[in-house]
Write a protein that holds these residues in place. Structure first.
Motif, short mmCIF file in Angstrom:
data_model
loop_
_atom_site.label_atom_id
_atom_site.label_comp_id
_atom_site.label_asym_id
_atom_site.label_seq_id
_atom_site.Cartn_x
_atom_site.Cartn_y
_atom_site.Cartn_z
N VAL A 134 0.72 -1.41 -0.04
CA VAL A 134 0.11 0.05 -0.01
C VAL A 134 0.83 1.32 0.08
N LEU A 135 1.93 1.51 0.78
CA LEU A 135 3.01 2.30 0.89
C LEU A 135 3.43 2.71 -0.45
N ASN A 136 3.77 1.54 -1.39
CA ASN A 136 4.49 1.71 -2.37
C ASN A 136 3.64 2.27 -3.46
N ALA A 137 2.40 2.02 -3.48
CA ALA A 137 1.62 2.69 -4.18
C ALA A 137 1.04 3.90 -3.81
N LEU A 138 1.23 4.39 -2.86
CA LEU A 138 0.77 5.96 -2.14
C LEU A 138 1.98 6.89 -2.34
N LEU A 139 3.33 6.38 -2.11
CA LEU A 139 4.41 7.13 -1.98
C LEU A 139 5.46 6.80 -3.09
N ASP A 140 6.34 7.94 -3.70
CA ASP A 140 7.26 7.54 -4.42
C ASP A 140 8.49 6.79 -3.81
N ARG A 141 8.58 6.72 -2.28
CA ARG A 141 9.71 6.16 -1.65
C ARG A 141 9.34 6.17 -0.33
N PRO A 142 9.01 5.03 0.13
CA PRO A 142 8.51 5.21 1.83
C PRO A 142 10.21 5.10 2.44
N GLY A 143 10.09 5.20 3.76
CA GLY A 143 11.37 5.23 4.82
C GLY A 143 11.79 3.83 4.53
N PRO A 144 12.97 3.40 5.18
CA PRO A 144 13.57 2.34 5.39
C PRO A 144 12.60 1.09 5.88
N VAL A 145 12.75 -0.15 5.15
CA VAL A 145 12.07 -1.01 5.90
C VAL A 145 12.90 -2.46 5.99
N LEU A 146 12.90 -2.93 7.30
CA LEU A 146 13.68 -4.14 7.26
C LEU A 146 12.94 -5.30 7.49
N ALA A 147 13.12 -6.38 7.12
CA ALA A 147 12.37 -7.68 7.34
C ALA A 147 13.20 -8.72 7.90
N ASP A 148 12.93 -9.63 8.80
CA ASP A 148 13.48 -10.80 9.16
C ASP A 148 12.67 -11.90 8.20
N PHE A 149 13.75 -12.92 8.06
CA PHE A 149 13.23 -14.23 7.47
C PHE A 149 12.48 -15.01 8.24
N GLY A 150 11.39 -15.45 7.99
CA GLY A 150 10.33 -16.39 8.62
C GLY A 150 10.77 -18.01 8.06
#
Length: 162
Positions: free
Chosen positions: A59-75
């Motif tokens: 959703v953020l990618n559709a709303l903004l040119d670029r969101p702030g940093p995002v980290l993900a941990d592997f599940g």
């Protein structure tokens, strides 16, 4: 993999480290390729469960040119794709202490986060949106709206919220 602007992102990240040289050393020599950085100085991190977090990022990618940093941990790995256990959205400092919402954890002043070197895959955590080095963070109000939309999509798909 090297991403343009990595050096700037590195400088922005290590600017919060009590010892920037020790942080760089950890990134270079730690077998996991990660360092611990304090939250609450230049950013807080709001941590969302996997499916909700991924949908929120969509959703953020559709709303903004670029969101702030995002980290993900592997599940886990399901059908040849990695499923992330949690996503961490970098927001302005102070946000975590004011955030009210179930299922969302906050890392703010007095907490530390595991941070990989920008642009490098590591065991356990990776950047989905690499810091731009300029201090771009996700606006908490926009993040909240994106989370509401994401929750509706998850429920509409009959998916889990966690």
């Amino acid at each position: 993999m090297t991403i343009p602007g990595d050096k700037t992102a590195v400088e922005w990240l290590v600017s919060v480290a009590p010892d920037p040289d020790a942080c760089r050393w950890e990134w270079e020599r730690n077998p996991l390729g990660v360092a611990l950085l304090p939250a609450g100085r230049r950013w807080d991190v709001l941590i969302l469960p996997g499916e909700l977090g991924h949908t929120t990022l969509d959703v953020l990618n559709a709303l903004l040119d670029r969101p702030g940093p995002v980290l993900a941990d592997f599940g886990a790995t399901r059908r040849s794709r990695t499923v992330f256990g949690r996503l961490g959205f970098f927001v302005p400092p102070g946000t975590a202490s004011r955030w009210i919402g179930s299922g969302v954890r906050g890392a703010g002043h007095g907490t530390w986060i595991v941070v990989p070197y920008p642009g490098r895959a590591t065991g356990g955590v990776r950047w989905l949106v690499v810091p731009d080095g300029q201090g771009t963070l996700t606006d908490p109000a926009v993040l909240e709206l994106a989370m509401h939309e994401a929750a509706a999509r998850v429920v509409g798909r009959g998916g889990r919220k966690s």
